[in-house]
Design a protein around this motif. Structure first.
Motif, PDB file in Angstrom:
ATOM      1  N   ASN B 813       0.577  -1.123   0.405  1.00 49.38           N
ATOM      2  CA  ASN B 813       0.026  -0.136   0.075  1.00 49.38           C
ATOM      3  C   ASN B 813       0.868   1.220  -0.174  1.00 49.38           C
ATOM      4  N   THR B 839       1.323  -4.464   5.831  1.00 49.65           N
ATOM      5  CA  THR B 839       0.472  -4.895   5.404  1.00 49.65           C
ATOM      6  C   THR B 839      -0.412  -5.263   5.434  1.00 49.65           C
ATOM      7  N   ASP B 843      -3.188  -3.917  -1.510  1.00 47.70           N
ATOM      8  CA  ASP B 843      -3.458  -3.579  -2.792  1.00 47.70           C
ATOM      9  C   ASP B 843      -3.835  -4.880  -4.298  1.00 47.70           C
TER      10      ASP B 843
END
Lengths: 258, 924, 137
Positions: B813, B839, B843
């Protein structure tokens, strides 16, 4: 030049000789040898020592001399004496090249004084022109810098079949080696007898403008073993006597000259 | 390795040992101590040839072996039995005797050896060379060695054949038994003549005047014996050679003067622009002047001296010869008429001169002591400084005349006297020292004023290098270039107009010339050594020339600066060097640029016509152009006002004009807004490669739909992008570029060598009448005419998905890198190795290629690689199971219009178009 | 009287070197002077110079020599300390007939030196032996 009448032989002191020492100038060395044999010290300043007579700046210190004379006139002896001079005073060894080993070392003189001098002379006997060429072309490989290179009897390597190119090659290689080491070069050669086979010899002569000629004059007055030495602009004409045992003596000719 | 080319020697001369190296006398005779061994090998081989030719008794063959073992090559076999006879007879008499005796052994009779053996049975020949060698004239290896020292292949062949045949002619084996003795002797003589020619030719190519026959004693074979050379050639070939040879001797003698000259014509040309070519040109001029002079001398012996200055009047004191140059010591006769004083300052004996003559001049003059000679200009004087005095040497004394005194009795006496000129042998042990610079010597040429001397020589008066250069402004490039020689000169001023300034890749650098190996340096001002700055200039006569500037401080990054500095200006060139003269066929790029600058704006001068009335219609475009190398300091601005303004600035077209007006292969200039480039370049330096730039302008955007909306421009690696352009292209925002002298080709424009790109401020493009491109830029719809490397807009219905290339991957991200690793500690969390952040919800990036059906292109398969946004849009409404999507969910969806880059478009049946969705650059 | 030609030749070559160093070219007069003194050899020598045929070969021991690629492609060795060339023209025309002072290779060496166009080559000492006196089999 003035010539005073002198007795035949007169000893010179070593210091006087050393004063004229120019180990790398072959003409000088030879002159010294000759003058030493002559026993006279006044003759070494002939002309302008070390320079050729060419005009302008095409000049070089004459560091290579060709000694020409008939066989048996004592060339080997002269060369050997010069080698001894250079062995004593030069900075490196002396390379003495001959086809056959010297039958006897020319006696008398320096050699008797210092046997160690002989150790500084390297005798080499290449047996053919090819070997000689190989030796000279690889001199930069095999030897430390000598102070003098002597080739005795170059004609013995130049067979009658050799052409001018061979003579040129060996002369050029010798000169090149001498130039590389910055040492003197002294060559002796007998003039070839046959007229047709002298192409190589003529070529050799072209490479050595400083030539000392020894020629015999067979007259009834002179005894055998007597020759004339002609070394223009480096030494006055004189007479060379060779004895049976190889000793050499030089005297001035009887007639006066200017 | 030197002299290692044995193949050559072996191929050419069959008369000698195939494995002997015949590079010259040195090798042959230097190797002689070893000769017996190599000889035996060759002999055996040749003996094989003999064996195959005949049926002989064993005894004879064994004799032959013994004989063959005798080393006799290169030396005439000197048979002791025939010592007194003419050596040429040795062979023939024996073979004749054999003929008469033994008709059956036909081949045997041809062998002199066999005959000899029959007479000298039991004679053993030793292998020792020195023992069996007889004296021979050492011309033998010389002449044969000569075969190789020729200046061209043709000559070599001519003379090697001749020499080879010369050897064979004297070879008893080479002749058939039918040859008679007289024929053979004649053949020997002919080969003698040939040998003379061979030897003579090699030393001097000016055959006509210096032909001095060698004394017969120089020729070896016919005098001292026969040169027997073993050869494996069959006898029939020998016969052919012998017959040919016997037929041609007279011709050879007649053609004696022609053969070397013919060979001279066939000689290879000298390097263009080289010194040898220059000298041969000068030499030809000089020769014609000399022959003109000689004719004049013959017709009118008395050329008055008094009125002409520059003529030396000298009296010969002594003459001798050195190496084909005759040296004459002379004193100068200064009388009232001749005011020519050679040297003014020296108080030394300046009247004593040394004059050198070539052997041709000497042969013609036949000077003797006490002769008076006149030396007409042009001659050269060389001053030698020695320690004590100066010597003056006169060279180039071709125009010398001997003044014969009127006293006839003196003439008669002189005529009977043989001119014996002493020849000096020069020592070879001395090398020229050319490195000392302490002496000042001058070579001055006397400028001739004699109008009888042909014009070209008169014009050749030298200008001393220290003298001030005479700046005569010259308008004609041709005149200057062709009169001054290839190597360049200084001393005149050529006025030119600079039409264009550009960079060219320089070919003499070691870098290879493909796109990948060029480096674009990064932002600092480093000299890009692969390119050099060039100017295209035009003189007042319309002649173009491309100047390559040589200056270390020139940097190709500042090409726009140089353009501003030089383009359109009139300059004076004070020096140049000709690199090449090129034509349309060889440099199409250059000539396309020249074509674009033709016809000139203003009337140009035409050679040979008066300058007032110019008929300028239909002047042909120059078909050749000189490429010159010029130093930057040799270009000076010319402030003269009267120069006509030949500068033709580039005509900037609109992009619509490019599409519609500009023809193929024409150079054109235009301004365009860059909306996309491919491949996308980064700010980091990368090797320059082929690039596509897509530009548009308002004329295309607002034009009718007939014209395409964008223009694809291909940038080839040979077109240099300077730093500003590069930076502008890295920004990924639309910028206006001026393309100067690009080439229109195939509906596109390519930028090659001599095209210059420069960044244009937006103001400029609006000033030229073109409005700025407004967002959004519209692209053409995809249609059947789409070509690869173009932009289009596409819309259609998804008919399929390329499942092989569909995948997704997580990215960080924070930094967007895809270097994510599953973390061990936390489940369902990823560690980004780039920014070291954890994370848990990275994404997801996706790659998806779909197949479209477009209404505008029925029957055509369109595959498009979609961008992330579009993919997200497509899949937004589709449920995903563990990141996998059902293909059926996207089928039938309508997409578009999407801006795409056409990657490939095959035009075969079943047309297939590959697209990649792109985002056009948008202004920030 | 002694030979004057070597001096003249040397001076001409020096002049060429001076001229070339100052102006990067040789004037026409010097070229004609070359032709005058050396004859046709000058033309061939200039051709060799144009083709950059001259290499200066040195070895670690300090010995150096020259190699010239002749117009036939054959390599000839010339010495640096005296006028010698292994080409047949040298042995014939210079040594025997005394027609030329130099062969074209030696003249090319001088001109290349004067114009700084010698290629430099370094070989081992052993290779230098072979260059000076090539072995034959």
């Amino acid at each position: 030049m003035q010539v005073s009448s002198l007795p035949d032989f007169q000893p010179i002191s070593a210091t006087e000789l050393a004063a004229w020492a120019k180990p790398f100038c072959m003409a000088q060395t030879l002159s010294r040898v000759l003058s030493e044999l002559l026993g006279c010290k006044e003759f070494h300043n002939q002309g302008d020592p070390g320079t050729s007579v060419l005009p302008g700046h095409v000049s070089s210190t004459v560091s290579s001399v060709l000694l020409v004379g008939p066989p048996g006139c004592g060339k080997s002896g002269l060369l050997f004496s010069a080698a001894l001079v250079a062995a004593e005073e030069g900075a490196g060894p002396v390379i003495f090249i001959s086809r056959e080993s010297l039958q006897r070392l020319p006696g008398g003189g320096r050699e008797a004084r210092e046997p160690l001098l002989l150790k500084r002379i390297r005798f080499l006997y290449p047996s053919s022109l090819r070997e000689l060429l190989h030796l000279v072309s690889s001199m930069h490989l095999s030897f430390p810098a000598p102070s003098l290179i002597v080739v005795d009897g170059l004609e013995r390597y130049l067979a009658p079949t050799c052409g001018s190119a061979d003579g040129a090659l060996i002369s050029g290689l010798l000169l090149d080696s001498a130039a590389h080491f910055k040492c003197g070069l002294l060559i002796s050669a007998a003039q070839p007898l046959e007229m047709g086979g002298d192409g190589a010899f003529l070529a050799v002569e072209r490479y050595f403008p400083a030539q000392c000629h020894i020629y015999g004059e067979v007259t009834t007055e002179q005894e055998e073993g007597t020759f004339h030495i002609s070394f223009p602009s480096h030494f006055p004409p004189c007479v060379l006597h060779t004895a049976k045992d190889g000793t050499l003596k030089i005297s001035l000719p009887k007639a006066s000259f200017s | 390795m030197p002299q290692g080319k044995r193949k050559r020697s072996g191929d050419r001369v069959q008369a000698f040992f195939p494995d002997e190296v015949w590079s010259g006398g040195k090798k042959s005779t230097g190797g002689q101590p070893l000769q017996p061994f190599s000889l035996s090998k060759a002999w055996k081989r040749c003996g094989d040839g003999f064996y195959s030719c005949q049926e002989e008794k064993a005894a004879a063959s064994s004799e032959r072996t013994t004989l063959l073992g005798k080393p006799i090559a290169h030396t005439p076999v000197y048979d002791e039995d025939c010592n007194d006879n003419n050596p040429a007879r040795i062979v023939w008499s024996s073979s004749d005797s054999e003929l008469s005796n033994d008709g059956s052994k036909e081949f045997n009779s041809r062998l002199g050896f066999a005959s000899r053996s029959s007479r000298n049975k039991g004679k053993s020949y030793s292998m020792d060379l020195s023992a069996s060698m007889k004296q021979f004239n050492d011309d033998v290896p010389e002449i044969t060695g000569w075969q190789y020292e020729c200046d061209s292949e043709e000559e070599k062949r001519t003379f090697s054949d001749a020499a080879e045949s010369a050897v064979e002619i004297s070879d008893p084996e080479s002749l058939s038994s039918k040859a008679t003795e007289s024929q053979l002797l004649k053949g020997a003589e002919s080969s003698k003549v040939m040998a003379m020619e061979i030897a003579e030719y090699s030393s001097d190519d000016e055959f006509d005047e210096s032909y001095v026959p060698i004394l017969p004693s120089h020729f070896p074979a016919s005098n001292d014996g026969d040169v027997v050379s073993p050869t494996a050639k069959p006898a029939s070939e020998w016969l052919k050679t012998a017959q040919v040879l016997l037929q041609t001797p007279e011709k050879k003698i007649d053609k004696a003067s022609k053969t070397p000259e013919d060979s001279a014509k066939k000689r290879k040309r000298f390097l263009r622009g080289g010194l040898a070519e220059r000298l041969s040109r000068l030499q030809n001029r000089e020769r014609s002047a000399i022959s003109f002079w000689r004719h004049q001398c013959e017709s009118d012996c008395k050329i008055t001296v008094g009125a002409k200055s520059g003529v030396l009047v000298l009296k010969i004191i002594q003459v001798h010869e050195e190496c084909a140059i005759q040296v004459a010591h002379c004193t100068q006769q200064i009388n009232d008429n001749n005011k020519e004083a050679l040297c003014t300052n020296d108080s030394n004996d300046t009247s004593h001169l040394i004059v050198l003559f070539t052997c041709q001049t000497a042969a013609q003059l036949q000077v003797r002591p006490h002769d008076i000679i006149h030396i007409h200009p042009p001659w050269q004087k060389l001053k030698l400084k020695t320690e004590d005095k100066n010597m003056y040497i006169i060279l180039n004394t071709h125009f010398t005349q001997k003044i014969i005194p009127n006293n006839n009795s003196t003439n008669k006496a002189c005529r009977y006297e043989m001119v014996t000129v002493r020849r000096k042998k020069l020592p070879l042990s001395i090398m020229f020292k050319i490195n000392e610079t302490c002496h000042e010597h001058e070579v001055k040429e006397q400028v001739p004023h004699n109008p009888s001397v042909p014009k070209p020589l008169q014009a050749g008066s030298s200008q001393r290098k220290q003298s001030t250069m005479y700046f005569k402004k010259n308008d004609s490039l041709l005149d200057v270039v062709e009169s001054q020689g290839a190597a360049g000169w200084k001393g005149a001023c050529l006025r030119v107009v600079v039409q264009r300034v550009y960079c060219l890749p320089s070919k003499n650098k070691t870098g290879l010339h493909n796109g990948s190996s060029k480096n674009i340096p990064c932002q600092e001002n480093k000299l890009r050594s692969d390119f050099s700055v060039c100017l295209l200039v035009q003189d007042a006569y319309g002649m173009f020339s491309e100047l390559h500037l040589q200056a270390a401080e020139l940097s190709v990054d500042h090409i726009d600066v140089y353009s501003k500095r030089w383009e359109g200006k009139t300059c004076c060139l004070t020096g140049m060097k000709i690199l090449q003269r090129t034509t349309k066929g060889r440099a199409p790029g250059l000539f396309s640029l020249i074509d674009s600058l033709w016809p000139p704006l203003v009337p140009i001068k035409v050679h040979g016509q008066s300058q007032d009335q110019q008929v300028q219609n239909n002047l042909p475009v120059p078909s050749f152009c000189y490429v010159l190398a010029v130093h930057a300091e040799e270009i000076e601005d010319d402030e003269a006002e009267e120069t006509p303004d030949l500068y033709l600035p580039p005509a900037v077209y609109t992009l619509r004009d490019i599409h519609q007006i500009v023809g193929p292969s024409q150079r054109c200039s235009f301004c365009g807004t860059v909306i996309y480039i491919r491949p996308e370049i980064s700010a980091n330096p990368a090797p320059q490669q082929e690039m596509w730039i897509f530009v548009t302008d308002s004329t295309l955007q607002e034009g009718s739909s007939a014209a395409p909306r964008t223009l694809s421009v291909c940038i080839s690696p040979s077109c240099l992008l300077d730093n500003r352009v590069h930076q502008a292209l890295c920004n990924k925002s639309p910028c206006a570029l001026l393309f100067k002298d690009a080439i229109r080709e195939n509906g596109r424009v390519i930028c090659v060598e001599r095209t210059v790109l420069s960044v244009q401020k937006p103001l400029l493009s609006s000033a030229s009448g073109v409005k700025q491109v407004t967002d959004p830029v519209q692209l053409d719809d995809l249609d059947c005419a789409a070509q690869a490397n173009s932009l289009c807009a596409v819309q259609g219905i998804i008919t399929g998905v390329n499942e092989k290339t569909a995948y997704s991957w997580p990215v960080c991200n924070e930094c967007g890198s895809n270097k994510l690793q599953r973390s061990d500690e936390k489940r369902e969390a990823y560690l980004c190795s780039q920014c070291c952040q954890y994370t848990s919800n990275p994404d997801i990036r996706m790659q998806l290629e779909v197949f479209l059906r477009c209404d505008s292109m029925p029957g055509c398969t369109v595959r498009i690689k979609l961008q992330q946004e579009t993919i997200s849009l497509l899949l937004r409404l589709s449920p995903s199971v563990d990141g996998c999507y059902e293909v059926s969910n996207v089928l039938g969806m309508k997409v578009g219009p999407l801006n795409c880059y056409v990657q490939s478009a095959s035009s075969q049946l079943g047309r297939y178009v590959e697209l990649k969705e792109i985002s056009l650059w948008k202004a920030n | 009287m002694d030979a004057i030609l070597p001096t003249v030749a040397e001076e001409l070559l020096r002049e060429i070197k001076r001229n070339y160093q100052e102006t990067s070219q040789i004037t026409d007069e010097l070229l004609l002077g070359l032709k005058f003194i050396f004859g046709p050899t000058a033309l061939y020598a200039l051709d060799l110079v144009d083709q950059r045929s001259v290499s200066h070969v040195t070895s670690p021991s300090g010995r150096s020599t020259f190699q010239v690629v002749g117009s036939s492609g054959k390599m000839y060795t010339c010495f640096a300390s005296c006028h010698y060339c292994s080409c047949p023209a040298f042995s014939f025309s210079v040594l025997r007939k005394n027609d030329n002072m130099l062969c074209k290779h030696i003249l090319a060496i001088y001109l290349s030196q004067a114009m700084g166009l010698c290629q430099e080559l370094t070989v081992t000492d052993k290779q230098m032996c072979d260059i000076l006196f090539p072995k034959e089999d």
